[in-house]
Design a protein around this motif. Structure first.
Motif, PDB file in Angstrom:
ATOM      1  N   UNK A 183       0.834  -1.203   0.000  1.00 33.90           N
ATOM      2  CA  UNK A 183       0.000   0.000   0.000  1.00 33.90           C
ATOM      3  C   UNK A 183       0.872   1.258   0.000  1.00 33.90           C
ATOM      4  N   UNK A 184       1.912   1.271   0.828  1.00 34.67           N
ATOM      5  CA  UNK A 184       2.822   2.423   0.867  1.00 34.67           C
ATOM      6  C   UNK A 184       3.490   2.643  -0.486  1.00 34.67           C
ATOM      7  N   UNK A 185       3.924   1.553  -1.094  1.00 36.30           N
ATOM      8  CA  UNK A 185       4.563   1.647  -2.416  1.00 36.30           C
ATOM      9  C   UNK A 185       3.604   2.214  -3.446  1.00 36.30           C
ATOM     10  N   UNK A 186       2.396   1.707  -3.476  1.00 36.40           N
ATOM     11  CA  UNK A 186       1.410   2.183  -4.449  1.00 36.40           C
ATOM     12  C   UNK A 186       1.013   3.635  -4.205  1.00 36.40           C
ATOM     13  N   UNK A 187       0.890   4.024  -2.939  1.00 36.75           N
ATOM     14  CA  UNK A 187       0.556   5.415  -2.637  1.00 36.75           C
ATOM     15  C   UNK A 187       1.683   6.355  -3.068  1.00 36.75           C
ATOM     16  N   UNK A 188       2.937   5.915  -2.904  1.00 37.67           N
ATOM     17  CA  UNK A 188       4.068   6.733  -3.363  1.00 37.67           C
ATOM     18  C   UNK A 188       4.062   6.827  -4.877  1.00 37.67           C
ATOM     19  N   UNK A 189       3.771   5.713  -5.547  1.00 34.34           N
ATOM     20  CA  UNK A 189       3.698   5.734  -7.007  1.00 34.34           C
ATOM     21  C   UNK A 189       2.585   6.664  -7.473  1.00 34.34           C
ATOM     22  N   UNK A 190       1.449   6.654  -6.777  1.00 35.31           N
ATOM     23  CA  UNK A 190       0.347   7.546  -7.147  1.00 35.31           C
ATOM     24  C   UNK A 190       0.765   9.006  -6.971  1.00 35.31           C
ATOM     25  N   UNK A 191       1.458   9.307  -5.883  1.00 34.23           N
ATOM     26  CA  UNK A 191       1.928  10.681  -5.667  1.00 34.23           C
ATOM     27  C   UNK A 191       2.910  11.087  -6.771  1.00 34.23           C
ATOM     28  N   UNK A 192       3.802  10.161  -7.140  1.00 37.91           N
ATOM     29  CA  UNK A 192       4.751  10.452  -8.217  1.00 37.91           C
ATOM     30  C   UNK A 192       4.035  10.684  -9.541  1.00 37.91           C
ATOM     31  N   UNK A 193       3.024   9.885  -9.821  1.00 33.90           N
ATOM     32  CA  UNK A 193       2.245  10.044 -11.061  1.00 33.90           C
ATOM     33  C   UNK A 193       1.503  11.371 -11.049  1.00 33.90           C
ATOM     34  N   UNK A 194       0.896  11.725  -9.916  1.00 36.32           N
ATOM     35  CA  UNK A 194       0.190  13.010  -9.811  1.00 36.32           C
ATOM     36  C   UNK A 194       1.137  14.173 -10.075  1.00 36.32           C
ATOM     37  N   UNK A 195       2.353  14.088  -9.537  1.00 35.81           N
ATOM     38  CA  UNK A 195       3.331  15.146  -9.745  1.00 35.81           C
ATOM     39  C   UNK A 195       3.737  15.215 -11.223  1.00 35.81           C
ATOM     40  N   UNK A 196       3.954  14.049 -11.842  1.00 39.09           N
ATOM     41  CA  UNK A 196       4.324  14.023 -13.256  1.00 39.09           C
ATOM     42  C   UNK A 196       3.195  14.576 -14.121  1.00 39.09           C
ATOM     43  N   UNK A 197       1.958  14.236 -13.795  1.00 39.61           N
ATOM     44  CA  UNK A 197       0.812  14.758 -14.548  1.00 39.61           C
ATOM     45  C   UNK A 197       0.705  16.277 -14.406  1.00 39.61           C
ATOM     46  N   UNK A 198       0.986  16.783 -13.230  1.00 42.20           N
ATOM     47  CA  UNK A 198       0.949  18.234 -13.027  1.00 42.20           C
ATOM     48  C   UNK A 198       2.021  18.917 -13.880  1.00 42.20           C
ATOM     49  N   UNK A 199       3.197  18.311 -13.968  1.00 43.57           N
ATOM     50  CA  UNK A 199       4.265  18.868 -14.797  1.00 43.57           C
ATOM     51  C   UNK A 199       3.883  18.843 -16.271  1.00 43.57           C
ATOM     52  N   UNK A 200       3.293  17.735 -16.730  1.00 45.81           N
ATOM     53  CA  UNK A 200       2.843  17.634 -18.124  1.00 45.81           C
ATOM     54  C   UNK A 200       1.806  18.715 -18.400  1.00 45.81           C
ATOM     55  N   UNK A 201       0.866  18.884 -17.497  1.00 43.55           N
ATOM     56  CA  UNK A 201      -0.181  19.901 -17.655  1.00 43.55           C
ATOM     57  C   UNK A 201       0.436  21.293 -17.743  1.00 43.55           C
ATOM     58  N   UNK A 202       1.405  21.572 -16.904  1.00 46.54           N
ATOM     59  CA  UNK A 202       2.061  22.888 -16.933  1.00 46.54           C
ATOM     60  C   UNK A 202       2.744  23.121 -18.287  1.00 46.54           C
ATOM     61  N   UNK A 203       3.408  22.091 -18.816  1.00 46.01           N
ATOM     62  CA  UNK A 203       4.060  22.229 -20.122  1.00 46.01           C
ATOM     63  C   UNK A 203       3.031  22.397 -21.242  1.00 46.01           C
ATOM     64  N   UNK A 204       1.933  21.648 -21.156  1.00 41.79           N
ATOM     65  CA  UNK A 204       0.875  21.798 -22.151  1.00 41.79           C
ATOM     66  C   UNK A 204       0.308  23.210 -22.120  1.00 41.79           C
ATOM     67  N   UNK A 205       0.033  23.718 -20.922  1.00 38.75           N
ATOM     68  CA  UNK A 205      -0.505  25.067 -20.778  1.00 38.75           C
ATOM     69  C   UNK A 205       0.449  26.098 -21.364  1.00 38.75           C
ATOM     70  N   UNK A 206       1.739  25.911 -21.104  1.00 32.05           N
ATOM     71  CA  UNK A 206       2.744  26.842 -21.629  1.00 32.05           C
ATOM     72  C   UNK A 206       2.783  26.793 -23.153  1.00 32.05           C
TER      73      UNK A 206
END
Length: 130
Positions: free
Chosen positions: A95-118
């Motif tokens: 569960x800890x591993x998956x929650x960390x992976x989800x947090x990492x994915x959320x952060x990566x998605x936010x970065x992708x969104x920021x680049x798309x917006x730019x």
């Protein structure tokens, strides 16, 4: 006693015979051998259950060694409390591993969104000046 061939198990669980042999190599399955030179594997209901539990563990993201440890615990019903505590520890770690992976994915998605917006902003700005 009900037995299964490697082809029957592969078909039932929609996996390859090679995957079943891989699980056998890792000690998760232990079929008997029949035929000339022991070429034919014969799987029991126990092997089928172990395969089913192995595939369930893989879906949970457990390693083969974690799966083997858990499945092997149920071979000897010496201390069910210890078995359940071990399983809970493995699940908590997963569960800890998956929650960390989800947090990492959320952060990566936010970065992708920021680049798309730019990029959209720059394209709009380029269209205005053209």
């Amino acid at each position: 006693m009900l037995t299964y061939t490697i082809a029957e198990l592969a078909r039932e669980f929609d996996i390859t015979a090679r995957a079943i042999r891989f699980y056998e190599d890792h000690g998760l399955l232990s079929p008997s051998r029949e035929g000339a030179g022991g070429r034919n594997r014969v799987y029991t209901a126990r092997d089928r259950t172990r395969l089913k539990l192995t595939l369930r563990g893989k879906r949970l993201g457990l390693t083969l060694s974690e799966i083997k440890s858990i499945v092997d615990m149920y071979e000897s019903p010496k201390d069910t409390v210890a078995q359940m505590n071990r399983f809970l520890a493995v699940l908590a770690h997963q569960r800890e591993t998956l929650e960390q992976q989800r947090a990492d994915i959320d952060m990566a998605l936010a970065e992708v969104k920021a680049h798309e917006d730019e990029c959209h902003r720059m394209l709009a700005q380029s269209a205005e000046t053209a």
